[in-house]
Design a protein around this motif. Structure first.
Motif, short mmCIF file in Angstrom:
data_model
loop_
_atom_site.label_atom_id
_atom_site.label_comp_id
_atom_site.label_asym_id
_atom_site.label_seq_id
_atom_site.Cartn_x
_atom_site.Cartn_y
_atom_site.Cartn_z
N ASP A 168 15.75 -19.97 -23.78
CA ASP A 168 16.24 -18.69 -24.27
C ASP A 168 15.14 -17.63 -24.21
O ASP A 168 15.15 -16.66 -24.97
CB ASP A 168 16.74 -18.84 -25.72
N SER A 169 14.25 -17.78 -23.26
CA SER A 169 13.11 -16.88 -23.15
C SER A 169 13.53 -15.52 -22.59
O SER A 169 14.57 -15.37 -21.95
CB SER A 169 12.04 -17.49 -22.24
N ASP A 170 12.69 -14.53 -22.83
CA ASP A 170 12.94 -13.20 -22.29
C ASP A 170 12.97 -13.21 -20.77
O ASP A 170 13.75 -12.49 -20.14
CB ASP A 170 11.85 -12.22 -22.77
N GLU A 171 12.13 -14.04 -20.17
CA GLU A 171 12.08 -14.12 -18.71
C GLU A 171 13.39 -14.63 -18.13
O GLU A 171 13.88 -14.09 -17.13
CB GLU A 171 10.92 -15.01 -18.27
N ARG A 172 13.95 -15.65 -18.74
CA ARG A 172 15.22 -16.18 -18.23
C ARG A 172 16.33 -15.14 -18.37
O ARG A 172 17.15 -14.97 -17.47
CB ARG A 172 15.61 -17.46 -18.98
N TRP A 173 16.37 -14.43 -19.49
CA TRP A 173 17.40 -13.39 -19.66
C TRP A 173 17.17 -12.23 -18.69
O TRP A 173 18.13 -11.63 -18.21
CB TRP A 173 17.41 -12.90 -21.11
N ARG A 174 15.93 -11.93 -18.38
CA ARG A 174 15.65 -10.90 -17.38
C ARG A 174 16.18 -11.32 -16.02
O ARG A 174 16.77 -10.50 -15.29
CB ARG A 174 14.13 -10.64 -17.30
N GLN A 175 16.02 -12.60 -15.68
CA GLN A 175 16.53 -13.10 -14.41
C GLN A 175 18.05 -13.05 -14.35
O GLN A 175 18.63 -12.71 -13.32
CB GLN A 175 16.02 -14.52 -14.18
N ILE A 176 18.69 -13.39 -15.46
CA ILE A 176 20.16 -13.35 -15.52
C ILE A 176 20.64 -11.92 -15.35
O ILE A 176 21.60 -11.64 -14.58
CB ILE A 176 20.66 -13.94 -16.85
N GLN A 177 20.02 -10.98 -16.04
CA GLN A 177 20.43 -9.58 -15.94
C GLN A 177 20.20 -9.02 -14.55
O GLN A 177 21.02 -8.24 -14.04
CB GLN A 177 19.67 -8.76 -16.99
N LYS A 178 19.12 -9.43 -13.90
CA LYS A 178 18.84 -8.97 -12.53
C LYS A 178 19.92 -9.46 -11.57
O LYS A 178 20.42 -8.69 -10.73
CB LYS A 178 17.47 -9.46 -12.08
N LEU A 179 20.28 -10.73 -11.68
CA LEU A 179 21.32 -11.28 -10.81
C LEU A 179 22.65 -10.60 -11.06
O LEU A 179 23.36 -10.23 -10.11
CB LEU A 179 21.45 -12.79 -11.02
N ASN A 180 23.02 -10.41 -12.33
CA ASN A 180 24.29 -9.76 -12.64
C ASN A 180 24.35 -8.34 -12.09
O ASN A 180 25.40 -7.88 -11.62
CB ASN A 180 24.53 -9.74 -14.15
N ALA A 181 23.23 -7.63 -12.13
CA ALA A 181 23.18 -6.27 -11.60
C ALA A 181 23.43 -6.26 -10.10
O ALA A 181 24.10 -5.34 -9.57
CB ALA A 181 21.83 -5.62 -11.91
#
Length: 338
Positions: A168-181
């Motif tokens: 649940d790290s910030d890095e993993r959420w950043r990767q998820i948001q980048k892919l969704n974008a």
């Protein structure tokens, strides 16, 4: 006021099992319609509109003012219903334009995804269109969604994979948001591929299937449910991974959950994804052709063994990759003509 007409009476099956087609003759134009009437949860509905005109006024206006582009949109509703909220919708984008002194021909394409949880039954696809910049018309196409069974499985995860899945790290959420974008981007000029896709590997052994209903059993005794968005091919590390169709590489990087990952844009809103590779053979911004080597398979990220995960996304929704090995844009069918 939109003019509405029905095409049911002139609907007939095409030679290809996948395609249906119909036509309509207006006062100064001819319209041809190709679509897949029968589909299943987790698949998609695509429609190809072809407009032709020999009208001198339209040809003169196009010559004087530049290209006059036909436009359209489509909305999916339950049969007999039309409410403020549709099930799915999409805007048509131009794929081909042909202009001569005697004829103007324009071709448009659009697709809507179906959730793997979509109820079976009869639906109406409402098409609104404006030919050659004229007033807007609309018509309905009948769609039938038939039953499909999906696999249910429980996957035990060791401590390493449990840590990845629950990260649940910030890095993993950043990767998820980048892919969704990336996946929510619809560049209406990104028309790279109109032919049927090829699987990204010559291997045929599948270890997981599209839309498997999964339970992940963690090493700490807890669990979670999940939906599998693609197809897993059980192939050794280092096996060739090839582009399923022509397109542009819009992601080529390492991700916590999916390891070395590649994403290719093929059409507006249509992307293919390749996960858990051991090595990438392409880079961000590369233009690739169907069958080009883009990577080598592996077991990076959350993986219980060497495999290739192949996924397709249409308008953000995961769609069965098997749908796209058909003539889904009706490129072959339309060339046969009426």
């Amino acid at each position: 006021m939109k003019k509405h007409f029905l095409l049911f009476s002139i609907l007939f099956a095409a030679a290809a099992l996948f395609a249906e087609k119909t036509s309509w003759k207006g006062d100064d134009y001819q319209m041809y319609v190709y679509f897949n009437q029968n589909t299943q949860p987790g698949d998609a509905i695509f429609v190809r509109l072809i407009f032709e005109t020999k009208d001198k006024k339209i040809l003169k206006a196009a010559e004087k003012n530049g290209q006059i582009q036909s436009t359209g949109k489509m909305q999916l509703f339950s049969a007999g219903e039309k409410s403020e909220k549709d099930i799915s919708h999409a805007v048509f984008y131009p794929i081909k334009n042909q202009s001569t002194k005697k004829m103007l021909r324009q071709e448009l394409l659009a697709g809507v995804p179906l959730s793997s949880y979509q109820a079976v039954g009869d639906y109406n696809l409402l098409i609104s269109y404006a030919p050659f910049g004229k007033e807007e018309f609309e018509f309905s196409l009948p769609i039938k969604i038939t039953e499909k069974e999906f696999v249910k499985e429980t996957i035990p995860l060791d401590a390493k994979n449990t840590a990845i899945k629950t990260n649940d790290s910030d890095e993993r959420w950043r990767q998820i948001q980048k892919l969704n974008a990336i996946l929510e981007t619809k560049n209406m000029n990104s028309v790279y591929n109109l032919s049927r896709f090829l699987p990204p590997t010559t291997a045929t052994r599948r270890t997981s299937f599209f839309a498997d209903r999964r339970i992940y059993a963690y090493s700490n005794g807890k669990s979670s449910t999940s939906l599998h968005y693609g197809i897993d091919y059980g192939i050794p590390t280092g096996s060739e991974v090839r582009a399923c169709g022509d397109g542009k590489v819009v992601m080529a990087e390492f991700r916590i959950s999916t390891g070395w990952s590649t994403v290719i844009e093929h059409l507006p809103g249509l992307y293919s994804l390749y996960y858990h590779q051991s090595e990438l053979k392409c880079g961000l911004g590369d233009i690739v052709k169907k069958g080009d080597l883009i990577g080598l398979s592996g077991a990076t990220g959350l993986a219980t063994g060497p495999h290739l995960h192949w996924e397709m996304r249409l308008n953000m929704e995961a769609v069965s990759p098997d749908f796209f090995v058909n003539d889904f844009t009706f490129e072959e069918e339309s060339k046969q003509g009426y």
